[in-house]
Design a protein around this motif. Structure first.
Motif, mmCIF file in Angstrom:
data_model
loop_
_atom_site.group_PDB
_atom_site.id
_atom_site.type_symbol
_atom_site.label_atom_id
_atom_site.label_comp_id
_atom_site.label_asym_id
_atom_site.label_seq_id
_atom_site.Cartn_x
_atom_site.Cartn_y
_atom_site.Cartn_z
ATOM 1 N N ARG A 1 1.082 10.593 3.589
ATOM 2 C CA ARG A 1 1.418 10.849 4.983
ATOM 3 C C ARG A 1 2.135 12.176 5.133
ATOM 4 N N GLU B 1 -1.469 10.023 8.699
ATOM 5 C CA GLU B 1 -1.990 9.813 7.356
ATOM 6 C C GLU B 1 -2.967 10.922 7.005
ATOM 7 N N GLU C 1 0.838 -1.200 0.000
ATOM 8 C CA GLU C 1 0.000 0.000 0.000
ATOM 9 C C GLU C 1 0.872 1.249 0.000
ATOM 10 N N LYS D 1 0.494 5.083 1.096
ATOM 11 C CA LYS D 1 -0.382 6.001 1.817
ATOM 12 C C LYS D 1 0.189 7.421 1.774
#
Length: 284
Positions: free
Chosen positions: A47, A54, A43, A45
């Protein structure tokens, strides 16, 4: 064929309602990245490194970095109004030039042009005029919120639009390192090189060129699949409602216990002294 843009082309008083369709497609084989341990897809993400958390899509804004860590924030309304102003304009042909006057370094993407409803005659007029004169049209168009310079030409009985780079988007060739200004070559070396070029000269037949790496990679993937050299990613374990309820109850219980520990103890009420007791003390 999927329509990716609708609008019109205008040159002089002629207006042609058109549709654009992508003329090429990228056939690169996309490989996913898996965790070697459990073969699950990785994954990515969004951030924030400062807040160390996140970031959701609705918490993200767009900005232009004009200097190191210096930004001008642009909100959606600014960009929306700017886009609307530009999209209201038709694709106007600015000039007609010869194709050979444009170096291929300027070419970007190709789009087939088809006439929209009521545009067949004007479409045919532009196509025949370009063929008769041997010219191409230079135009501007807004695609995906970006103003593009483009050329219009005839390709196998169909009008074709090719977006081209602006001059300031083509890097200065003078910045290329280690390019020799002049080389000393003998006549024999030049004649040999020219003879080799003549030997390999042929008519361009695009069908005879294939992507050998892509073909080999597809064959390798198919062979592994047939030999059952495959893996299935494990699904992420999701807690059910019962687990969620138990977690919520346990959390509430812990919070309740912590509040009791922290709560200050109430001071004991002071005893009231009666008049009778005080009189006894005086007599004694």
């Amino acid at each position: 064929m999927h329509t990716m843009w609708k609008g019109s082309i205008s040159f002089g008083l002629v207006n042609i309602p058109i549709k654009l369709h992508a003329a090429t497609e990228n056939k690169d084989i996309k490989l996913r990245q898996l965790h070697e341990k459990c073969k699950s897809p990785i994954e990515y993400k969004k951030r924030c490194p400062v807040c160390e958390e996140e970031v959701k899509n609705e918490e993200i804004v767009k900005a232009y970095e004009y200097a190191k860590n210096k930004f001008v924030v642009l909100d959606d309304e600014d960009l929306k109004n700017l886009k609307k102003e530009q999209e209201d304009k038709a694709v106007e042909i600015l000039d007609f030039v010869k194709l050979e006057e444009i170096d291929p370094i300027y070419f970007d993407r190709s789009y087939f042009i088809s006439p929209n409803s009521g545009g067949n005659k004007a479409y045919g007029l532009l196509r025949e005029a370009l063929e008769d004169t041997g010219k191409i049209g230079i135009a501007k168009i807004i695609i995906r919120s970006k103003e593009q310079l483009a050329i219009l030409r005839v390709y196998k009985n169909t009008l074709l639009m090719e977006t081209i780079h602006y001059p300031d988007e083509v890097r200065d060739v003078g910045e290329v390192p280690n390019v020799p200004e002049q080389t000393d070559l003998s006549n024999k070396e030049m004649k040999t090189a020219v003879a080799l070029i003549d030997e390999l000269t042929a008519e361009f037949e695009p069908e005879k060129y294939t992507d050998e790496y892509r073909t080999a990679l597809l064959e390798l993937i198919e062979a592994k699949r047939n030999n059952e050299e495959v893996t299935t990613a494990k699904e992420k374990k999701r807690p059910d409602n019962v687990t969620d309820l138990m977690e919520a109850l346990e959390k509430s219980l812990d919070e309740s216990k912590n509040k009791k520990k922290v709560a200050p103890k109430k001071a004991a009420p002071k005893k009231k002294t009666t008049k009778k007791s005080s009189s006894k003390k005086k007599s004694s």
